[in-house]
Design a protein around this motif. Sequence first.
Motif, PDB file in Angstrom:
ATOM      1  N   TYR A   1      16.569  -3.267   2.149  1.00  0.00           N
ATOM      2  CA  TYR A   1      16.313  -2.018   1.432  1.00  0.00           C
ATOM      3  C   TYR A   1      16.240  -2.319  -0.057  1.00  0.00           C
ATOM      4  O   TYR A   1      16.422  -3.463  -0.492  1.00  0.00           O
ATOM      5  CB  TYR A   1      17.374  -0.959   1.755  1.00  0.00           C
TER       6      TYR A   1
ATOM      7  N   SER B   1      13.595   0.725  -5.908  1.00  0.00           N
ATOM      8  CA  SER B   1      12.295   0.517  -5.244  1.00  0.00           C
ATOM      9  C   SER B   1      11.118   0.648  -6.198  1.00  0.00           C
ATOM     10  O   SER B   1      10.001   0.240  -5.854  1.00  0.00           O
ATOM     11  CB  SER B   1      12.132   1.527  -4.100  1.00  0.00           C
TER      12      SER B   1
ATOM     13  N   ASP C   1      13.942  -0.519   5.086  1.00  0.00           N
ATOM     14  CA  ASP C   1      14.039   0.836   4.548  1.00  0.00           C
ATOM     15  C   ASP C   1      13.313   0.884   3.212  1.00  0.00           C
ATOM     16  O   ASP C   1      13.657   0.148   2.286  1.00  0.00           O
ATOM     17  CB  ASP C   1      15.505   1.228   4.370  1.00  0.00           C
ATOM     18  N   THR C   2      12.320   1.744   3.098  1.00  0.00           N
ATOM     19  CA  THR C   2      11.529   1.850   1.867  1.00  0.00           C
ATOM     20  C   THR C   2      11.850   3.122   1.092  1.00  0.00           C
ATOM     21  O   THR C   2      11.043   3.598   0.296  1.00  0.00           O
ATOM     22  CB  THR C   2      10.023   1.800   2.195  1.00  0.00           C
TER      23      THR C   2
ATOM     24  N   ASP D   1      19.738  -6.232  -0.217  1.00  0.00           N
ATOM     25  CA  ASP D   1      19.224  -5.314  -1.236  1.00  0.00           C
ATOM     26  C   ASP D   1      18.300  -6.135  -2.133  1.00  0.00           C
ATOM     27  O   ASP D   1      18.750  -6.964  -2.919  1.00  0.00           O
ATOM     28  CB  ASP D   1      20.382  -4.712  -2.028  1.00  0.00           C
TER      29      ASP D   1
END
Length: 436
Positions: free
Chosen positions: A241, A245, A283-284, A317
């Motif tokens: 993730y 982002s 996970d975006t 991460d």
Amino acid sequence: MKNKYGKYLMGMLVVTALVTFFVQRQELWSIGKKAAVKMAGTEVVDVLAPGLHYEEKENGNHFLAKVEKILFPIADYMVQIQSYETDAESTLSYEMILAMEALDENYVDEDGQVVMQNNGGTDSPQPADGTQNADNPQAADGAQSTDNSQAAANAQNPDTSQETSNSAEQTSLTVAPPIAATQKAVEYSLDKLNDFDYLVQNFYQVDSTTTVKSDQLNVAALTGKNMKIAHDASTPQILIYHTHSLEGYADSIPGDRSTTVVGVGDYLTELLTQQYGYNVIHDTGEYDTIRDKAYSKAAPALEQILADNPSIDVVIDLHRDGVGENTRLVTNVNGTDMAKVMFFNGLSRTTKLGDIGYLYNPYIADNLAFSFQMQLTAAEYYPGYTRKIYLKGYRFNMHYCPKTLLVEVGAQTNTVQEAKNAMVPLADILNKVLSE
């Protein structure tokens, strides 16, 4: 007469030691057992024989150690814990600590020198105030000087960064083919790694917000923890993730998430699933629209994913670091240019406050073991691929899973292709640590 004089001298030594303890007891406890012993012994010698310190330094007779043994014989039985401490920070509130945790990426060069500071709300760098390096432990105790006499240490972190005045004009590179190093290029001596000074100087960068001690960076413990994935790929094994982002690269296309760190995560997911057969969830989710709230916003989502997928054994991460605009973190692996990678750990401890109870992490030892095994494997199979492990004072949501890894892939001056190329060695190193 001699016996009477000896008793008198011993009495004076004891009285001086007791006075020293009561006058400076708060400072003594704050600096640790060994340091407290040394300070007390120093005070005694300064009072009774001030010339001995100079004599010890010049002649190397270590008289102070003998005085310590006489006054504090229990010190011989204490665990000898060394520490690397950095500049103290002012007392911070819980809210300030969380905000600072969110701003984890200072803008630094390849040596950890702070040249820019994140402005807290966007992803663009702002000039740092002044020239003092707040994140460089060299300024505090010289702990990070490189041991140039060790060829292996030099091989791990060669100066391969390239300077450019316009990184956005860098041409795209060819995607690195899925390769795997089968032989070690560098061998690290266990004797060397057991030397705390050598270990810190060659494998770690200690941020000014924290301290680290030799009981945390014990090589036997770091290498002894089993990092192997506990089950097969029939259920999810790895979660990737991005707390941040929105982090992009020099040639990222606005609005195209495939050209940000998310796209780099897509490629890492592809390698781990197709090349190595892992079951990976990517996970975006977007958690950093307000950057200083990113970790707080990511935490509930991370908790939910782990609750829904209790088989997940590894959490990664994936970030992108920030550097000065004239610095590019580039290395060459097997003929392919790629972004340099850095592993990152939070210690839930600040220099001023000590251990932070409300940022408790029961898995700090596991987190440190994971990053060190990754770093050591990278150094042995892909010399120059990684920067030093960065240790900072907060938690960074690394408390949800023992095998948690925070990875910085290049910086804003790297190209997207360089960042994606770096995923090929990273996937291989993960496989070596998690399965081989």
